[in-house]
Design a protein around this motif. Structure first.
Motif, short mmCIF file in Angstrom:
data_model
loop_
_atom_site.label_atom_id
_atom_site.label_comp_id
_atom_site.label_asym_id
_atom_site.label_seq_id
_atom_site.Cartn_x
_atom_site.Cartn_y
_atom_site.Cartn_z
N VAL A 184 0.88 -1.13 -0.05
CA VAL A 184 0.00 0.04 -0.19
C VAL A 184 0.89 1.34 -0.13
O VAL A 184 0.64 2.23 -0.60
N SER A 185 1.84 1.48 0.89
CA SER A 185 2.71 2.51 0.98
C SER A 185 4.03 2.16 0.92
O SER A 185 4.37 1.17 1.81
N SER A 186 5.22 2.81 0.46
CA SER A 186 6.50 2.70 0.53
C SER A 186 7.22 3.97 0.45
O SER A 186 6.60 5.07 -0.09
N VAL A 187 8.57 3.94 0.84
CA VAL A 187 9.27 5.16 0.95
C VAL A 187 10.62 4.78 0.48
O VAL A 187 11.20 3.92 0.77
N SER A 188 11.04 5.79 -0.57
CA SER A 188 12.28 5.56 -1.00
C SER A 188 13.35 6.87 -0.82
O SER A 188 12.60 8.12 -0.77
N TYR A 189 14.64 6.65 -0.77
CA TYR A 189 15.42 7.96 -0.51
C TYR A 189 16.72 8.20 -1.47
O TYR A 189 17.07 7.17 -1.99
N SER A 190 16.92 9.23 -1.59
CA SER A 190 17.96 9.70 -2.67
C SER A 190 18.66 11.03 -2.25
O SER A 190 18.03 11.85 -1.51
N TYR A 195 19.95 18.45 -2.86
CA TYR A 195 18.52 18.19 -1.98
C TYR A 195 18.45 16.75 -1.67
O TYR A 195 19.28 15.80 -1.91
N TYR A 196 18.19 16.44 -0.38
CA TYR A 196 17.85 15.08 0.13
C TYR A 196 16.30 14.82 -0.33
O TYR A 196 15.53 15.55 0.10
N ILE A 197 16.06 13.82 -0.90
CA ILE A 197 14.93 13.52 -1.52
C ILE A 197 14.22 12.20 -1.00
O ILE A 197 14.85 11.12 -0.67
N ILE A 198 13.02 12.22 -0.56
CA ILE A 198 12.14 11.35 0.15
C ILE A 198 11.05 11.44 -0.86
O ILE A 198 10.37 12.17 -1.08
N THR A 199 10.75 10.07 -1.26
CA THR A 199 9.51 9.71 -2.19
C THR A 199 8.62 8.97 -1.40
O THR A 199 8.87 7.55 -1.18
N ILE A 200 7.37 9.15 -1.05
CA ILE A 200 6.40 8.34 -0.54
C ILE A 200 5.32 8.01 -1.65
O ILE A 200 4.75 8.76 -2.13
N THR A 201 5.05 6.74 -1.75
CA THR A 201 4.26 6.35 -2.79
C THR A 201 3.04 5.64 -2.03
O THR A 201 3.34 4.59 -1.17
N CYS A 202 1.75 5.85 -2.25
CA CYS A 202 0.78 5.14 -1.70
C CYS A 202 -0.16 4.65 -2.83
O CYS A 202 -0.57 5.59 -3.68
N LYS A 203 -0.53 3.45 -2.78
CA LYS A 203 -1.20 2.76 -3.94
C LYS A 203 -2.78 2.25 -3.37
O LYS A 203 -2.78 2.28 -2.23
N LYS A 204 -3.62 1.84 -4.25
CA LYS A 204 -4.67 1.14 -3.76
C LYS A 204 -5.77 1.90 -2.89
O LYS A 204 -6.15 1.46 -1.90
N LEU A 205 -5.70 3.42 -3.28
CA LEU A 205 -6.40 4.19 -2.29
C LEU A 205 -8.00 4.11 -2.69
O LEU A 205 -8.73 4.72 -1.96
N ASP A 206 -8.35 3.62 -3.63
CA ASP A 206 -9.73 3.32 -3.91
C ASP A 206 -10.44 2.28 -3.06
O ASP A 206 -11.56 1.58 -3.34
N ASN A 207 -9.60 1.66 -1.96
CA ASN A 207 -10.08 0.74 -0.96
C ASN A 207 -9.92 1.38 0.44
O ASN A 207 -9.20 1.94 0.92
N SER A 208 -11.16 1.53 1.02
CA SER A 208 -11.38 2.27 2.17
C SER A 208 -10.63 1.50 3.21
O SER A 208 -10.29 2.33 4.20
N THR A 209 -10.35 0.21 3.27
CA THR A 209 -9.69 -0.32 4.28
C THR A 209 -8.36 0.21 4.28
O THR A 209 -7.63 0.21 5.40
N ASN A 210 -7.73 0.37 3.15
CA ASN A 210 -6.41 0.79 2.78
C ASN A 210 -6.14 2.37 3.49
O ASN A 210 -5.39 2.76 4.14
N ILE A 211 -7.32 3.08 3.24
CA ILE A 211 -7.48 4.66 3.73
C ILE A 211 -7.09 4.42 5.19
O ILE A 211 -6.80 5.49 5.92
N GLN A 212 -8.01 3.59 5.90
CA GLN A 212 -8.06 3.52 7.31
C GLN A 212 -6.67 2.99 7.95
O GLN A 212 -6.37 3.63 8.84
N LYS A 213 -6.11 2.14 7.35
CA LYS A 213 -4.88 1.61 7.59
C LYS A 213 -3.88 3.03 7.58
O LYS A 213 -3.07 2.75 8.36
#
Length: 245
Positions: A184-190, A195-213
Motif C-alpha cells: 500500500v505505501s512505500s518510501v524511497s530515499y536519494s 537536496y535530500y529526496i524522500i519519495t512516499i508512494t501510496c497505492k490502492k487508495l480506492d479501498n476504504s480499508t487501505n485508507i483506514q490503515k
C-alpha cells in the motif's frame, strides 16, 4: 512509553516520537493535551514555520524534526468522501505546465523523472516553504476517486557537510520507515542537486480499508475511512498555496 513532549504513546525502543518528532525519552504518563481545533473538511495542513538556520548543526536538527512531524495531519484531503455530488465539476486532464510550477523546479536545478499513472488521469502540485523545502504531490485518479498518490519531498542540504549527510540519511530512514505498509505505501530515499529526496508512494487508495490503515499510520488524516475525492483534494491544495501543474 510516552513522549515527554506531546504525551503520544510510542514504542519503548523508539528514538523519535512519530507524532511531534521530539527525541524519545521515557515518560510515565501522557501529558494532558488541549482539545484540537475542529478539522475543516478537505483542508491540507502545511509544515510549521521554521526559523532560518544559523549553523549547519541546527539546520540538520531542523530537517530531522521536520521529517518526524511532516506526515502527521499532512493530508486532510477529503475526509469521509465516498462519492462525488452530482453537481461537482469534472476535473479535466491537462497537458500544459504552469509557469509558476516550472519555476519552482528549474530555478533550483531539479530534474524530475516523469511519473505516469497508466490508465488514469493525473494531476500534480508543488509548494516551496520559506527554507527552500519543496514538496511535489502527484495524484492518479479515476472519475473523482484518488487511486494513487506520490509525495516527493526535497530537503535542501547545501549547508550540510559531507559528514553530516549520512547522519541525516540515517535519521530520516528511522523516522519515515514507520510509514511503510506492504503493498500500500512505500518510501524511497536519494540525494542529488543539493537536496535530500524522500519519495512516499501510496497505492490502492480506492479501498476504504487501505485508507483506514494509512490513517492509523499517520500518513492520512481523515474523519473516517471514506475514500479520497480528487475534486475536494485539489480545492484544498490550491487554497493552501500549492501550484498546479
Amino acid at each position: 512509553m510516552f513522549c515527554s513532549k506531546c504525551g503520544q504513546q510510542i514504542p519503548d525502543n523508539a528514538s523519535f516520537c512519530n507524532k511531534c518528532g521530539a527525541k524519545a525519552t521515557a515518560n510515565p504518563a501522557p501529558q494532558p493535551q488541549s482539545a484540537p481545533a475542529a478539522a475543516t473538511a478537505n483542508t491540507t495542513t502545511q509544515p510549521s514555520g521554521k526559523q532560518q538556520p544559523k549553523k549547519k548543526g541546527s539546520f540538520l536538527v531542523t530537517l530531522i524534526v521536520v521529517a518526524a512531524a511532516f506526515l502527521i495531519g499532512k493530508y486532510l484531503l477529503a475526509p469521509g468522501m465516498v462519492s462525488t455530488p452530482a453537481n461537482t465539476p469534472t476535473i479535466e486532464k491537462s497537458s500544459t505546465i504552469s509557469a509558476a510550477y516550472s519555476e519552482i523546479f528549474s530555478s533550483r536545478h531539479i530534474v524530475r523523472a516523469p511519473h505516469i499513472f497508466v490508465g488514469m488521469d493525473s494531476s500534480a502540485y508543488a509548494i516551496v516553504d520559506e527554507d527552500g523545502m519543496i514538496e511535489d504531490l502527484e495524484f492518479g485518479y479515476s472519475g473523482d476517486l484518488i487511486k494513487e498518490m506520490v509525495d516527493t519531498i526535497y530537503y535542501p542540504i547545501s549547508d550540510l557537510s559531507a559528514d553530516e549527510i549520512p547522519v541525516l540519511d540515517e535519521s530520516m530512514k528511522e523516522v519515515f520507515s514507520a510509514y511503510e505498509l506492504p503493498g500500500v505505501s512505500s518510501v524511497s530515499y536519494s540525494t542529488g542537486n543539493n537536496y535530500y529526496i524522500i519519495t512516499i508512494t501510496c497505492k490502492k487508495l480506492d479501498n476504504s480499508t487501505n485508507i483506514q490503515k494509512l490513517s492509523e499510520l499517520g500518513i492520512l488524516e481523515t474523519t473516517g475511512s471514506g475514500l479520497l475525492s480528487m475534486y475536494q483534494t485539489e480545492s484544498a491544495l490550491l487554497a493552501n498555496g500549492y501550484v498546479k501543474k
